[in-house]
Design an enzyme around this catalytic site. Structure first.
Site, PDB file in Angstrom:
ATOM      1  N   ASP A 144       0.794  -0.830  14.001  1.00 23.74           N
ATOM      2  CA  ASP A 144       1.079   0.700  14.273  1.00 23.74           C
ATOM      3  C   ASP A 144       0.791   0.400  16.060  1.00 23.74           C
ATOM      4  OD1 ASP A 144      -2.131   0.728  15.806  1.00 23.74           O
ATOM      5  OD2 ASP A 144      -2.350   0.804  13.366  1.00 23.74           O
TER       6      ASP A 144
ATOM      7  N   GLN B 228       0.736  -1.102   0.144  1.00 26.68           N
ATOM      8  CA  GLN B 228      -0.321   0.336  -0.177  1.00 26.68           C
ATOM      9  C   GLN B 228       0.572   1.234  -0.106  1.00 26.68           C
ATOM     10  OE1 GLN B 228      -2.759  -0.471   3.982  1.00 26.68           O
ATOM     11  NE2 GLN B 228      -0.481  -1.274   4.687  1.00 26.68           N
TER      12      GLN B 228
ATOM     13  N   ASP C  11       0.970 -12.963   6.577  1.00 32.20           N
ATOM     14  CA  ASP C  11      -0.519 -12.889   6.385  1.00 32.20           C
ATOM     15  C   ASP C  11      -1.245 -13.717   7.333  1.00 32.20           C
ATOM     16  OD1 ASP C  11      -2.809 -12.870   4.965  1.00 32.20           O
ATOM     17  OD2 ASP C  11      -1.435 -14.996   3.911  1.00 32.20           O
TER      18      ASP C  11
ATOM     19  N   ASP D  84       0.849  -8.373  11.245  1.00 31.63           N
ATOM     20  CA  ASP D  84      -0.257  -7.570   9.753  1.00 31.63           C
ATOM     21  C   ASP D  84       1.359  -7.517   8.933  1.00 31.63           C
ATOM     22  OD1 ASP D  84       0.235  -5.222   8.398  1.00 31.63           O
ATOM     23  OD2 ASP D  84      -0.259  -3.907  10.337  1.00 31.63           O
TER      24      ASP D  84
ATOM     25  N   ASP E 207      -7.907  -5.731  13.633  1.00 30.00           N
ATOM     26  CA  ASP E 207      -7.722  -4.029  13.334  1.00 30.00           C
ATOM     27  C   ASP E 207      -7.036  -3.849  11.896  1.00 30.00           C
ATOM     28  OD1 ASP E 207      -7.007  -1.094  13.162  1.00 30.00           O
ATOM     29  OD2 ASP E 207      -5.572  -1.332  14.892  1.00 30.00           O
ATOM     30  N   SER E 208      -8.467  -4.085  10.981  1.00 32.71           N
ATOM     31  CA  SER E 208      -8.004  -3.998   9.648  1.00 32.71           C
ATOM     32  C   SER E 208      -8.497  -2.267   8.948  1.00 32.71           C
ATOM     33  CB  SER E 208      -8.583  -5.389   8.918  1.00 32.71           C
ATOM     34  OG  SER E 208     -10.130  -4.272   8.903  1.00 32.71           O
ATOM     35  N   THR E 209      -8.039  -2.732   7.175  1.00 31.90           N
ATOM     36  CA  THR E 209      -8.086  -1.231   7.233  1.00 31.90           C
ATOM     37  C   THR E 209      -9.195  -0.872   6.226  1.00 31.90           C
ATOM     38  OG1 THR E 209      -6.860  -2.548   5.226  1.00 31.90           O
ATOM     39  CG2 THR E 209      -5.574  -0.575   6.506  1.00 31.90           C
ATOM     40  N   ASP E 210      -9.997  -0.214   4.886  1.00 32.75           N
ATOM     41  CA  ASP E 210     -11.020  -0.585   5.206  1.00 32.75           C
ATOM     42  C   ASP E 210     -11.332  -1.989   3.852  1.00 32.75           C
ATOM     43  OD1 ASP E 210     -12.000   1.652   6.320  1.00 32.75           O
ATOM     44  OD2 ASP E 210     -11.663   2.941   4.392  1.00 32.75           O
TER      45      ASP E 210
ATOM     46  N   HIS F 157      -8.837   2.897  19.430  1.00 34.52           N
ATOM     47  CA  HIS F 157      -7.923   1.615  19.896  1.00 34.52           C
ATOM     48  C   HIS F 157      -7.723   1.259  21.289  1.00 34.52           C
ATOM     49  CE1 HIS F 157      -4.842   3.055  17.410  1.00 34.52           C
ATOM     50  NE2 HIS F 157      -4.641   2.226  16.525  1.00 34.52           N
TER      51      HIS F 157
END
Lengths: 297, 297
Positions: free
Chosen positions: A105, A50, A156, A125, A174-177, A81
């Protein structure tokens, strides 16, 4: 004839606002965008997965941005968080082994280490660069990664989960979109693997976006998780820099009721409290109607 | 030699997005802005008091904008209007006479008429054009204005309040942001007049902005109201199109505790419920710390 040297003063009228006008803009939907004035770009790289951008904003301090989407800012990451972690870990009867999927993060990990009963924390992550950027630019977010109970694995998570059946008491997604490589994290096959990776009485929480826009996404993810988990709960809270400022957290449980509080974090929190825990499961009628089908609360 | 006529086809490469790119942008702070894609401008006039703009947004339907600040959109005005009204009117022992200061759009009035015990409703907004625009463009917001209990008075609310001592059971201050003619609505002298206009055991609620940005404003307004009212309470809730998506409502009481629920609105609500009522008074630690000095909850 030689021209006389002439000095010409060009007088420019003062303009009311004459400063660098730099903005980061997130297209939160096709028809809605949030702009934050920035003073500098601290990092801007294309990782294997990304685009990773770190900027200094005037309003909220430093911000981490992945593929154009604002992950958090220094000044209000705490709301997200804390809500990702404490409702789950304060209600699980005995959370010893915890897995964070994504969240490189370290913000979730920082909150998990506030639970003394937790013995092992795995952070998985796929993008090591997120972990590095957080350590470099967000010391207050990533500080938990240094806790001795934490194992950081840049790999992964889907594979990791398959390889660890009946291992964890709590899993925090805790994923991204749900775009690109994160799409699978909102679908039933993934939740089946998550359920298999949980020990008896385990619970999972996933961020499931805003209840005000892209509502299909929330109801879809909730429904998908509900095909796997016998008990489904939703809590919600404020998150100023996410679209609409309200965010939902879907909880699938193999047993415990996440509304039953059994302990409190041992260190200070800014958003979470036992009272906020209870209040966060109170849903307005319009959200209840959206999820009615398979809500256990 | 004559040139042969030649037909030349100019082939223009297709561009991914090729449509009208019209946006309304609100500068929510000096360093933060929200953009909403619009399809048309329905009204744009300078009234005696402010710039009044009505646009059709793609994301949220129609929007009312006063002096560049988004007041509400069709799709989510309910969160704000329900929270301005129901915590107060569901907890007051016997609210018969209710005053709305500002709020010419009628959104608060629509919620007030859901309380059958209310006998008289006064709406006092200095700007008649807001009332007109709402009747013309926001039928679902302004419908309450047609209730026979409602008296609409386009005049200066500060003067009206001074002229009506010991008259109202509940006063709802549905003001714009504290700029220009609305500045006085956030100061102690105004709250003194409000207290004088209340009957024994009366309560007032005022919108007091976001807890995440311009925090001084919230603590200032709360403090000012607290110099007049013996009991001070704060509730909060989601409002997607206001800065940060969370909004606060300050309640000053001459007696009753607004957390004690005595009745429910008689018609359907989308955001409010008795459970949301209770939950809305639960404050995160960071808001409590901001107001600690004179919070009665």
């Amino acid at each position: 004839m030689r021209f006389h040297a002439r000095v010409v003063f060009y007088v420019i009228e003062p303009i009311a606002i004459r400063k660098n006008d730099l903005w980061f803009t997130e297209y939160q939907t096709n028809a809605m965008r949030l702009g934050l004035r920035i003073t500098s770009i601290l990092k801007n790289i294309k990782t294997d997965y990304q685009q990773l951008l770190v900027v200094e904003t005037e309003e909220y301090g430093r911000a981490l941005i992945l593929d154009g989407a604002l992950m958090f800012t220094d000044q209000n990451e705490f709301t997200y968080h804390e809500m990702m972690v404490h409702p789950l870990l304060s209600s699980h009867p005995d959370p010893r082994k915890v897995l964070v999927v994504g969240g490189g993060d370290g913000g979730c990990v920082r909150e998990i280490v506030k639970h003394d009963c937790v013995e092992e924390i795995y952070l998985v992550d796929i993008d090591e660069e997120v972990i590095k950027a957080s350590l470099d630019f967000f010391p207050a977010v990533s500080e938990g990664l240094r806790d001795e109970r934490v194992k950081v694995l840049p790999m992964d998570a889907l594979k990791f989960i398959k390889d660890h059946p009946a291992t964890f008491d709590a899993i925090i997604v805790d994923s991204t979109d749900p775009v690109d490589f994160a799409v699978g994290l909102f679908e039933a096959p993934f939740y089946r693997d998550v359920a298999a990776a949980l020990r008896e009485g385990g619970m999972v929480v996933a961020q499931t976006e805003s209840p005000f826009v892209n509502r299909d996404l929330l109801s879809h993810a909730f429904l998908q998780m509900g095909t796997v988990f016998p008990r489904m709960f939703l809590c919600w809270g404020a998150m100023p820099t996410y679209p609409t400022g309200s965010w939902t957290y879907s909880i699938g449980s193999l047993g415990p009721d996440p509304r039953t509080i059994r302990r409190s974090p041992s260190a200070r929190t800014q958003y979470y409290s036992s009272d906020i825990h209870r209040a966060s499961f109170v849903l307005p009628p319009f959200i209840k109607e959206l999820l009615r089908a398979n809500l256990s609360q």
